[in-house]
Motif scaffolding. Structure first.
Motif, PDB file in Angstrom:
ATOM      1  N   ALA A 251       9.639  -0.242   9.173  1.00 38.25           N
ATOM      2  CA  ALA A 251      10.464   0.941   8.957  1.00 38.25           C
ATOM      3  C   ALA A 251      11.787   0.748   9.669  1.00 38.25           C
ATOM      4  O   ALA A 251      11.870   0.038  10.681  1.00 38.25           O
ATOM      5  CB  ALA A 251       9.774   2.198   9.479  1.00 38.25           C
ATOM      6  N   HIS A 252      12.831   1.367   9.140  1.00 32.92           N
ATOM      7  CA  HIS A 252      14.093   1.462   9.864  1.00 32.92           C
ATOM      8  C   HIS A 252      14.084   2.779  10.632  1.00 32.92           C
ATOM      9  O   HIS A 252      13.778   3.836  10.056  1.00 32.92           O
ATOM     10  CB  HIS A 252      15.278   1.394   8.901  1.00 32.92           C
ATOM     11  CG  HIS A 252      15.459   0.051   8.275  1.00 32.92           C
ATOM     12  ND1 HIS A 252      15.118  -0.228   6.965  1.00 32.92           N
ATOM     13  CD2 HIS A 252      15.918  -1.116   8.796  1.00 32.92           C
ATOM     14  CE1 HIS A 252      15.384  -1.499   6.705  1.00 32.92           C
ATOM     15  NE2 HIS A 252      15.866  -2.062   7.792  1.00 32.92           N
ATOM     16  N   VAL A 253      14.404   2.703  11.920  1.00 30.46           N
ATOM     17  CA  VAL A 253      14.275   3.860  12.817  1.00 30.46           C
ATOM     18  C   VAL A 253      15.583   4.064  13.583  1.00 30.46           C
ATOM     19  O   VAL A 253      16.140   3.115  14.148  1.00 30.46           O
ATOM     20  CB  VAL A 253      13.116   3.662  13.818  1.00 30.46           C
ATOM     21  CG1 VAL A 253      13.008   4.867  14.757  1.00 30.46           C
ATOM     22  CG2 VAL A 253      11.800   3.437  13.080  1.00 30.46           C
ATOM     23  N   PHE A 254      16.067   5.292  13.595  1.00 33.20           N
ATOM     24  CA  PHE A 254      17.247   5.670  14.367  1.00 33.20           C
ATOM     25  C   PHE A 254      16.831   6.761  15.360  1.00 33.20           C
ATOM     26  O   PHE A 254      16.427   7.842  14.961  1.00 33.20           O
ATOM     27  CB  PHE A 254      18.354   6.194  13.451  1.00 33.20           C
ATOM     28  CG  PHE A 254      19.693   6.395  14.126  1.00 33.20           C
ATOM     29  CD1 PHE A 254      19.882   7.436  15.027  1.00 33.20           C
ATOM     30  CD2 PHE A 254      20.764   5.562  13.850  1.00 33.20           C
ATOM     31  CE1 PHE A 254      21.117   7.625  15.642  1.00 33.20           C
ATOM     32  CE2 PHE A 254      21.994   5.741  14.461  1.00 33.20           C
ATOM     33  CZ  PHE A 254      22.176   6.772  15.367  1.00 33.20           C
TER      34      PHE A 254
ATOM     35  N   LEU B  48       0.834  -1.204   0.000  1.00 39.37           N
ATOM     36  CA  LEU B  48       0.000   0.000   0.000  1.00 39.37           C
ATOM     37  C   LEU B  48       0.868   1.253   0.000  1.00 39.37           C
ATOM     38  O   LEU B  48       0.551   2.253  -0.631  1.00 39.37           O
ATOM     39  CB  LEU B  48      -0.918   0.007   1.217  1.00 39.37           C
ATOM     40  CG  LEU B  48      -1.891  -1.152   1.362  1.00 39.37           C
ATOM     41  CD1 LEU B  48      -2.688  -1.015   2.651  1.00 39.37           C
ATOM     42  CD2 LEU B  48      -2.828  -1.233   0.165  1.00 39.37           C
ATOM     43  N   ILE B  49       1.959   1.204   0.769  1.00 39.70           N
ATOM     44  CA  ILE B  49       2.906   2.310   0.850  1.00 39.70           C
ATOM     45  C   ILE B  49       4.302   1.727   0.786  1.00 39.70           C
ATOM     46  O   ILE B  49       4.614   0.764   1.488  1.00 39.70           O
ATOM     47  CB  ILE B  49       2.737   3.120   2.158  1.00 39.70           C
ATOM     48  CG1 ILE B  49       1.350   3.762   2.239  1.00 39.70           C
ATOM     49  CG2 ILE B  49       3.828   4.181   2.271  1.00 39.70           C
ATOM     50  CD1 ILE B  49       1.069   4.446   3.563  1.00 39.70           C
ATOM     51  N   CYS B  50       5.130   2.302  -0.056  1.00 44.70           N
ATOM     52  CA  CYS B  50       6.547   1.931  -0.106  1.00 44.70           C
ATOM     53  C   CYS B  50       7.315   3.237  -0.251  1.00 44.70           C
ATOM     54  O   CYS B  50       7.421   3.779  -1.351  1.00 44.70           O
ATOM     55  CB  CYS B  50       6.815   0.982  -1.262  1.00 44.70           C
ATOM     56  SG  CYS B  50       8.470   0.269  -1.219  1.00 44.70           S
ATOM     57  N   GLU B  51       7.836   3.746   0.863  1.00 44.09           N
ATOM     58  CA  GLU B  51       8.368   5.109   0.909  1.00 44.09           C
ATOM     59  C   GLU B  51       9.836   5.092   1.332  1.00 44.09           C
ATOM     60  O   GLU B  51      10.175   4.683   2.442  1.00 44.09           O
ATOM     61  CB  GLU B  51       7.549   5.940   1.902  1.00 44.09           C
ATOM     62  CG  GLU B  51       7.992   7.376   2.040  1.00 44.09           C
ATOM     63  CD  GLU B  51       7.873   8.153   0.742  1.00 44.09           C
ATOM     64  OE1 GLU B  51       8.927   8.382   0.114  1.00 44.09           O
ATOM     65  OE2 GLU B  51       6.741   8.527   0.369  1.00 44.09           O
ATOM     66  N   THR B  52      10.699   5.557   0.441  1.00 43.28           N
ATOM     67  CA  THR B  52      12.117   5.681   0.759  1.00 43.28           C
ATOM     68  C   THR B  52      12.504   7.128   1.057  1.00 43.28           C
ATOM     69  O   THR B  52      13.673   7.403   1.335  1.00 43.28           O
ATOM     70  CB  THR B  52      12.977   5.156  -0.396  1.00 43.28           C
ATOM     71  OG1 THR B  52      12.687   5.930  -1.574  1.00 43.28           O
ATOM     72  CG2 THR B  52      12.689   3.681  -0.656  1.00 43.28           C
ATOM     73  N   PHE B  53      11.556   8.056   0.946  1.00 38.90           N
ATOM     74  CA  PHE B  53      11.747   9.468   1.285  1.00 38.90           C
ATOM     75  C   PHE B  53      12.710  10.182   0.346  1.00 38.90           C
ATOM     76  O   PHE B  53      13.223  11.250   0.676  1.00 38.90           O
ATOM     77  CB  PHE B  53      12.186   9.621   2.753  1.00 38.90           C
ATOM     78  CG  PHE B  53      11.230   8.971   3.715  1.00 38.90           C
ATOM     79  CD1 PHE B  53      10.014   9.558   3.997  1.00 38.90           C
ATOM     80  CD2 PHE B  53      11.538   7.750   4.297  1.00 38.90           C
ATOM     81  CE1 PHE B  53       9.113   8.948   4.866  1.00 38.90           C
ATOM     82  CE2 PHE B  53      10.648   7.129   5.161  1.00 38.90           C
ATOM     83  CZ  PHE B  53       9.429   7.734   5.445  1.00 38.90           C
TER      84      PHE B  53
ATOM     85  N   LEU C 109      10.017   2.905   4.769  1.00 35.04           N
ATOM     86  CA  LEU C 109       8.689   2.612   5.292  1.00 35.04           C
ATOM     87  C   LEU C 109       7.885   1.783   4.297  1.00 35.04           C
ATOM     88  O   LEU C 109       7.799   2.119   3.116  1.00 35.04           O
ATOM     89  CB  LEU C 109       7.941   3.917   5.574  1.00 35.04           C
ATOM     90  CG  LEU C 109       6.470   3.799   5.945  1.00 35.04           C
ATOM     91  CD1 LEU C 109       6.313   3.168   7.324  1.00 35.04           C
ATOM     92  CD2 LEU C 109       5.793   5.166   5.886  1.00 35.04           C
ATOM     93  N   VAL C 110       7.306   0.686   4.779  1.00 28.71           N
ATOM     94  CA  VAL C 110       6.420  -0.141   3.971  1.00 28.71           C
ATOM     95  C   VAL C 110       5.158  -0.435   4.772  1.00 28.71           C
ATOM     96  O   VAL C 110       5.229  -0.734   5.966  1.00 28.71           O
ATOM     97  CB  VAL C 110       7.088  -1.476   3.566  1.00 28.71           C
ATOM     98  CG1 VAL C 110       6.088  -2.373   2.837  1.00 28.71           C
ATOM     99  CG2 VAL C 110       8.304  -1.234   2.682  1.00 28.71           C
ATOM    100  N   VAL C 111       4.007  -0.332   4.124  1.00 27.99           N
ATOM    101  CA  VAL C 111       2.727  -0.761   4.689  1.00 27.99           C
ATOM    102  C   VAL C 111       2.119  -1.761   3.714  1.00 27.99           C
ATOM    103  O   VAL C 111       1.934  -1.440   2.537  1.00 27.99           O
ATOM    104  CB  VAL C 111       1.765   0.425   4.920  1.00 27.99           C
ATOM    105  CG1 VAL C 111       0.448  -0.066   5.498  1.00 27.99           C
ATOM    106  CG2 VAL C 111       2.399   1.457   5.848  1.00 27.99           C
ATOM    107  N   SER C 112       1.825  -2.966   4.198  1.00 27.58           N
ATOM    108  CA  SER C 112       1.354  -4.049   3.330  1.00 27.58           C
ATOM    109  C   SER C 112       0.158  -4.744   3.961  1.00 27.58           C
ATOM    110  O   SER C 112       0.039  -4.795   5.187  1.00 27.58           O
ATOM    111  CB  SER C 112       2.481  -5.063   3.099  1.00 27.58           C
ATOM    112  OG  SER C 112       2.016  -6.201   2.409  1.00 27.58           O
ATOM    113  N   ARG C 113      -0.700  -5.318   3.108  1.00 31.36           N
ATOM    114  CA  ARG C 113      -1.832  -6.113   3.604  1.00 31.36           C
ATOM    115  C   ARG C 113      -1.604  -7.610   3.444  1.00 31.36           C
ATOM    116  O   ARG C 113      -2.462  -8.405   3.829  1.00 31.36           O
ATOM    117  CB  ARG C 113      -3.110  -5.728   2.847  1.00 31.36           C
ATOM    118  CG  ARG C 113      -3.649  -4.364   3.203  1.00 31.36           C
ATOM    119  CD  ARG C 113      -5.043  -4.149   2.660  1.00 31.36           C
ATOM    120  NE  ARG C 113      -5.078  -4.108   1.199  1.00 31.36           N
ATOM    121  CZ  ARG C 113      -6.161  -3.775   0.502  1.00 31.36           C
ATOM    122  NH1 ARG C 113      -7.288  -3.479   1.127  1.00 31.36           N
ATOM    123  NH2 ARG C 113      -6.121  -3.739  -0.816  1.00 31.36           N
ATOM    124  N   THR C 114      -0.483  -8.025   2.884  1.00 31.80           N
ATOM    125  CA  THR C 114      -0.315  -9.429   2.506  1.00 31.80           C
ATOM    126  C   THR C 114       0.512 -10.246   3.499  1.00 31.80           C
ATOM    127  O   THR C 114       0.129 -11.359   3.850  1.00 31.80           O
ATOM    128  CB  THR C 114       0.320  -9.548   1.116  1.00 31.80           C
ATOM    129  OG1 THR C 114       1.574  -8.849   1.109  1.00 31.80           O
ATOM    130  CG2 THR C 114      -0.600  -8.929   0.073  1.00 31.80           C
TER     131      THR C 114
END
Length: 283
Positions: free
Chosen positions: A138-141, A67-72, A272-277
Motif C-alpha cells: 500500500a502507499h501510505v501518507f 486477492l485484493i486490488c483496491e484503489t478506493f 492496496l494489493v494483497v497477493s499470494r504469488t
C-alpha cells in the motif's frame, strides 16, 4: 461468505483485549516495478504536515491473480467498516493515484487507562485461508507518528476467527519511526515484537511511502514463520518466530488499539494489493 462487522468486530476486539499489545524494549527480489533505496524518517511524534491537495499523479499496478486490488475509487463496496473514536472514508482529499484514497482521522485525547476504549478505524474483508505466503502493498501518507512511545499505530491485521484456529498478527508503527508486530496468535512465544532500537530504516511522515508486508511460513501447517516489512522497496525489518494461523480475514486502516491520550492522527492509504504469488513492488 463475508462476515458481518457486527459479528466479526466483537470477536476481534475480544482478542485484542485478551492479548494486548505491550511496549518493550535468502530474500525474494522485488518485481522490476519496485524501488530501491529507503526513507529518511522525520522526528518521532511530530507533525510532518503536507499539503492535502498533493498526490493523484502516482502510479501503481494491480498484479494478475491478486486477492485484493483496491484503489478506493468505488468507496467501501465489498468491505465491512468499523471505527471507534475515529472516521474512515474513501475521499478525494489526498489521492496517490486516481481521485480517491482511504482517509483515516483519529480523535485526540482518547486514553484507554480512563476506560475510553480504542481510537482506530479499519476496512475488513475475508480472504482465502493463509497457506505459506502472503504479500501486502500500500502507499501510505502519515501526517505524524504516534504521540506516545507506548501507543502503537496499526496499519494491517491478519486474523483467523475460527474457534479451532483463533488468533492474529498486526503490523504497527511506533513513535521512534520503527515498526512493531503484535502477535496474538496464541502460539508458543507469541507477543509484541519491535524493530530496534536503533532504527536504521523506519517509516516516514509527510510524504507518500510504499509500505510492504510479507508474511511466510514453511508449510501450510507450520505454527511459526516470519513477517518482513519493506519501505520504498528496501527491507526495514524481519520479524522472526511469529505465530501463524490459517488467517482468513484482512483489515486495513489506521489507529490505536491502546491509545494513551495523544491519539490524534490523520493518515491516507492508497493502492492496496494483497497477493499470494509474489511481492507486488511499489509501482
Amino acid at each position: 461468505m463475508r462476515f458481518k462487522v457486527t459479528l466479526l468486530l466483537p470477536v476481534a476486539l475480544l482478542a485484542w483485549g485478551v492479548m494486548p499489545a505491550c511496549s518493550g524494549d535468502d530474500d525474494d527480489k522485488p518485481d522490476s516495478g519496485s524501488q530501491d533505496g529507503g526513507s529518511t524518517p522525520t522526528d518521532s511524534g511530530t507533525d510532518a504536515g503536507g499539503d492535502p491537495s498533493d498526490g493523484g499523479t502516482g502510479t501503481a499496478t494491480c498484479p494478475s491473480g491478486a486477492l485484493i486490488c483496491e484503489t478506493f475509487e468505488n468507496g467501501s463496496s465489498g468491505w465491512d467498516v468499523a471505527h471507534t473514536h475515529s472516521t474512515i472514508e474513501a475521499d478525494g482529499t489526498k489521492p496517490h493515484t486516481g481521485t480517491r484514497s482511504l482517509h483515516v482521522v483519529t480523535e485526540d485525547g482518547i486514553d484507554e487507562k480512563q476506560g475510553e476504549g480504542e481510537a482506530i478505524a479499519r476496512w475488513m474483508r475475508t480472504i482465502p485461508a493463509f497457506e505459506t505466503q502472503l504479500f501486502v502493498r500500500a502507499h501510505v501518507f502519515m501526517k505524524s507518528f504516534p504521540g506516545d512511545q507506548g501507543q502503537m499505530g496499526t496499519y494491517f491485521v491478519l486474523f483467523s476467527d475460527r474457534d479451532s484456529d483463533f488468533g492474529g498478527i498486526e503490523l504497527q508503527v511506533i513513535r521512534d519511526t520503527g515498526f512493531a508486530l503484535d502477535d496474538w496468535s496464541a502460539r508458543a512465544g507469541q507477543g509484541w515484537n519491535r524493530q530496534g532500537p536503533p532504527v536504521t530504516l523506519g517509516m516516514a511522515a509527510g510524504r507518500w511511502v510504499c509500505l510492504e508486508w510479507e508474511v511466510r511460513r514453511p508449510t501450510a501447517s507450520s505454527t511459526h514463520g516470519n513477517a518482513r516489512v519493506y519501505v520504498d522497496g528496501s527491507l526495514a525489518h524481519d520479524f522472526t518466530d511469529i505465530g501463524m494461523r490459517s488467517f482468513n480475514n484482512f483489515f486495513v486502516g489506521y489507529g490505536f488499539v491502546h491509545p494513551q491520550g495523544p491519539s490524534a492522527s490523520e493518515t491516507w492509504i492508497d493502492n492496496l494489493v494483497v497477493s499470494r504469488t509474489q511481492r507486488v513492488g511499489c509501482e
